[in-house]
Design a protein around this motif. Structure first.
Motif, PDB file in Angstrom:
ATOM      1  N   SER A 224      33.475 -15.979  69.051  1.00 33.54           N
ATOM      2  CA  SER A 224      34.355 -15.073  69.786  1.00 33.54           C
ATOM      3  C   SER A 224      35.351 -15.863  70.617  1.00 33.54           C
ATOM      4  O   SER A 224      35.032 -16.926  71.151  1.00 33.54           O
ATOM      5  CB  SER A 224      33.556 -14.143  70.701  1.00 33.54           C
ATOM      6  OG  SER A 224      34.428 -13.316  71.437  1.00 33.54           O
ATOM      7  N   GLU A 225      36.560 -15.316  70.722  1.00 31.36           N
ATOM      8  CA  GLU A 225      37.562 -15.888  71.618  1.00 31.36           C
ATOM      9  C   GLU A 225      37.625 -15.091  72.912  1.00 31.36           C
ATOM     10  O   GLU A 225      38.499 -15.319  73.747  1.00 31.36           O
ATOM     11  CB  GLU A 225      38.928 -15.909  70.946  1.00 31.36           C
ATOM     12  CG  GLU A 225      39.413 -14.573  70.440  1.00 31.36           C
ATOM     13  CD  GLU A 225      40.674 -14.679  69.605  1.00 31.36           C
ATOM     14  OE1 GLU A 225      41.461 -15.610  69.814  1.00 31.36           O
ATOM     15  OE2 GLU A 225      40.867 -13.812  68.735  1.00 31.36           O
ATOM     16  N   CYS A 226      36.703 -14.147  73.075  1.00 27.12           N
ATOM     17  CA  CYS A 226      36.606 -13.361  74.303  1.00 27.12           C
ATOM     18  C   CYS A 226      35.647 -14.044  75.267  1.00 27.12           C
ATOM     19  O   CYS A 226      34.659 -14.659  74.847  1.00 27.12           O
ATOM     20  CB  CYS A 226      36.095 -11.950  74.004  1.00 27.12           C
ATOM     21  SG  CYS A 226      37.194 -10.965  72.985  1.00 27.12           S
ATOM     22  N   PRO A 227      35.885 -13.922  76.570  1.00 28.39           N
ATOM     23  CA  PRO A 227      34.941 -14.483  77.545  1.00 28.39           C
ATOM     24  C   PRO A 227      33.587 -13.795  77.468  1.00 28.39           C
ATOM     25  O   PRO A 227      33.448 -12.710  76.889  1.00 28.39           O
ATOM     26  CB  PRO A 227      35.631 -14.209  78.893  1.00 28.39           C
ATOM     27  CG  PRO A 227      37.074 -13.999  78.563  1.00 28.39           C
ATOM     28  CD  PRO A 227      37.083 -13.361  77.211  1.00 28.39           C
ATOM     29  N   MET A 228      32.600 -14.407  78.066  1.00 30.05           N
ATOM     30  CA  MET A 228      31.263 -13.836  78.081  1.00 30.05           C
ATOM     31  C   MET A 228      31.291 -12.480  78.767  1.00 30.05           C
ATOM     32  O   MET A 228      31.976 -12.271  79.759  1.00 30.05           O
ATOM     33  CB  MET A 228      30.304 -14.771  78.827  1.00 30.05           C
ATOM     34  CG  MET A 228      30.264 -16.193  78.297  1.00 30.05           C
ATOM     35  SD  MET A 228      29.642 -16.302  76.603  1.00 30.05           S
ATOM     36  CE  MET A 228      27.924 -15.927  76.875  1.00 30.05           C
ATOM     37  N   GLY A 229      30.526 -11.532  78.218  1.00 30.39           N
ATOM     38  CA  GLY A 229      30.391 -10.214  78.820  1.00 30.39           C
ATOM     39  C   GLY A 229      31.488  -9.230  78.496  1.00 30.39           C
ATOM     40  O   GLY A 229      31.396  -8.060  78.884  1.00 30.39           O
ATOM     41  N   VAL A 230      32.534  -9.651  77.799  1.00 32.59           N
ATOM     42  CA  VAL A 230      33.656  -8.755  77.500  1.00 32.59           C
ATOM     43  C   VAL A 230      33.252  -7.754  76.420  1.00 32.59           C
ATOM     44  O   VAL A 230      32.704  -8.125  75.386  1.00 32.59           O
ATOM     45  CB  VAL A 230      34.893  -9.571  77.062  1.00 32.59           C
ATOM     46  CG1 VAL A 230      35.961  -8.656  76.474  1.00 32.59           C
ATOM     47  CG2 VAL A 230      35.453 -10.335  78.242  1.00 32.59           C
ATOM     48  N   ARG A 231      33.558  -6.476  76.669  1.00 32.35           N
ATOM     49  CA  ARG A 231      33.240  -5.420  75.715  1.00 32.35           C
ATOM     50  C   ARG A 231      34.355  -5.287  74.677  1.00 32.35           C
ATOM     51  O   ARG A 231      35.506  -5.651  74.939  1.00 32.35           O
ATOM     52  CB  ARG A 231      33.084  -4.080  76.449  1.00 32.35           C
ATOM     53  CG  ARG A 231      32.069  -4.078  77.572  1.00 32.35           C
ATOM     54  CD  ARG A 231      30.661  -4.286  77.078  1.00 32.35           C
ATOM     55  NE  ARG A 231      30.251  -3.273  76.125  1.00 32.35           N
ATOM     56  CZ  ARG A 231      29.068  -3.238  75.525  1.00 32.35           C
ATOM     57  NH1 ARG A 231      28.184  -4.196  75.774  1.00 32.35           N
ATOM     58  NH2 ARG A 231      28.774  -2.283  74.669  1.00 32.35           N
ATOM     59  N   PRO A 232      34.054  -4.757  73.509  1.00 32.65           N
ATOM     60  CA  PRO A 232      35.099  -4.620  72.481  1.00 32.65           C
ATOM     61  C   PRO A 232      36.039  -3.457  72.778  1.00 32.65           C
ATOM     62  O   PRO A 232      35.658  -2.478  73.423  1.00 32.65           O
ATOM     63  CB  PRO A 232      34.288  -4.356  71.212  1.00 32.65           C
ATOM     64  CG  PRO A 232      33.042  -3.687  71.701  1.00 32.65           C
ATOM     65  CD  PRO A 232      32.731  -4.306  73.027  1.00 32.65           C
ATOM     66  N   THR A 233      37.267  -3.584  72.313  1.00 34.50           N
ATOM     67  CA  THR A 233      38.235  -2.491  72.351  1.00 34.50           C
ATOM     68  C   THR A 233      38.846  -2.382  70.959  1.00 34.50           C
ATOM     69  O   THR A 233      38.753  -3.320  70.155  1.00 34.50           O
ATOM     70  CB  THR A 233      39.359  -2.751  73.370  1.00 34.50           C
ATOM     71  OG1 THR A 233      40.077  -3.932  72.978  1.00 34.50           O
ATOM     72  CG2 THR A 233      38.792  -2.939  74.772  1.00 34.50           C
TER      73      THR A 233
END
Length: 394
Positions: A224-233
């Motif tokens: 993932s390129e999202c930070p930890m804990g980020v929810r999907p959109t």
């Protein structure tokens, strides 16, 4: 702030598809980019570049917005997010979870991601036992509809398992339907599989894939390129598709409606000059309509087996798929002369050798010789009125 901490901060400041941020990082590096955002002042040369590029006022939904107004708005948004970032905490949280961060230049960084240029991820979080770079050296992306039919799920699992058995990593998005079936097929084949998520690697989405993701971590890797804990959109699912296409040598669409995320992935594959293939399905199935359109437009190569996909992405001359052939019938082994005589023998009423010779276009001596051999092989039998095909013969 070093390069690593700066990249962790940038993951919080802008969405991965923010091309303006991508240009800023590419031009000045992550540390200088963060410093400019913290100061609330961008380099004048960058401002001039932005003004030149956006002089025509192209701003998407804000098409009438002046270039400098748009840049000021972006800078204000980045600055506001920067206030709440704590890269040290993010790194600690990732390590506590068991994940690891890789950045461009890291030994595990897949260099093919550089093809994304300004859309290249600032960093990636990984969670799993497999090495991402090695898993993607020879890999195929298998994607498709979330609402997969039993046919599509079967094909995706078959592709995943067979690609794995041939030494190809399987890349997909971890979603319901085709993605999940492809991952399970790869796991069954004992090969690493890469799941590219639209959320943090510590977030299980969809929640029903908790066990699947646990298995992927054991045998492959979550990315993932999202930070930890980020929810999907919804937008993040489309944004991450470029990574699925970029990581692999080629993408195969197993099932896809005309409007679907898989078609979005196909567009990224074409833009990146990756091989694109599609599996045909029933012409009455809406979930295959997108595949059929890609094939009809010439954008995708039609493939029906994993071997054909390997031929498409593999080494020229070494990874050829076997030619499909029909079943070999007993009469296929007969000589041309024997086949001509056999074709001239009637199925029901008998015919004499002379009649058969005329029909076959050969001399009587040849017919007599051939009839003996055909009778011994069980093809013909002698009856009161001559010769006929033997019922139930070869």
């Amino acid at each position: 702030m070093n390069d690593r901490l700066a990249r962790v901060s940038l993951m919080r400041l802008a969405e991965p598809d923010d091309t303006v941020m991508g240009r800023l990082v590419a031009a000045y590096g992550p540390e200088a980019a963060v410093a400019q955002i913290r100061a609330g002042r961008l380099d004048p040369e960058f401002v001039r570049w932005f003004a030149d590029v956006h002089r025509n006022g192209s701003g998407g939904a804000r098409g009438r917005e002046e270039p400098m107004e748009r840049l000021d708005r972006l800078l204000a948004s980045w600055s506001a997010r920067l206030e709440g970032t704590d890269p040290g905490r993010d790194l600690a949280e990732g390590e506590r979870t068991g994940a690891r961060l890789i950045t461009p230049g890291s030994p595990e960084w897949p260099t093919q991601l550089d093809d994304l240029e300004e859309l290249r991820p600032r960093a990636l979080w990984l969670w799993g036992e497999a090495n991402l770079r090695l898993s993607c050296v020879r890999s195929v992306a298998v994607v498709g509809s979330r609402a997969a039919t039993p046919y599509g799920a079967h094909i995706a699992a078959e592709f995943g398992a067979e690609l794995g058995s041939r030494g190809y990593g399987v890349v997909s998005g971890g979603a319901y339907g085709i993605d999940g079936a492809a991952h399970r097929g790869a796991l069954a084949g004992g090969t690493p599989t890469v799941a590219v998520l639209a959320c943090g690697v510590d977030v299980t989405y969809p929640s029903a894939h908790h066990d699947l993701f646990a298995a992927v971590r054991e045998q492959g890797v979550l990315v993932s390129e999202c930070p930890m804990g980020v929810r999907p959109t919804r937008p993040r699912f489309l944004i991450r598709n470029r990574l699925i296409a970029a990581l692999s040598r080629g993408t195969v669409i197993v099932e896809a409606a005309v409007r679907s995320g898989a078609i979005n992935t196909a567009g990224h594959a074409v833009a990146l000059n990756r091989h694109l293939a599609a599996v045909p399905g029933p012409v009455t199935s809406d979930t295959s309509a997108g595949c059929h359109r890609l094939i009809r437009q010439g954008a995708a190569t039609c493939v029906t087996t994993p071997e054909e996909m390997i031929e498409l992405v593999g080494t020229i001359g070494d990874d050829l798929a076997p030619e499909l052939r029909g079943p070999v019938l007993p009469r296929d082994t007969l000589s041309a002369e024997l086949r001509r005589v056999l074709e001239a023998v009637p199925a029901r009423t008998g015919a004499g050798p002379a009649t058969i010779a005329v029909t076959a276009g050969v001399d009587l001596e040849t017919v007599l010789s051939c009839l003996g051999g055909l009778a011994a092989a069980g093809y013909v039998e002698r009856v009161r009125r001559g010769w006929r095909l033997r019922p139930g013969g070869p």
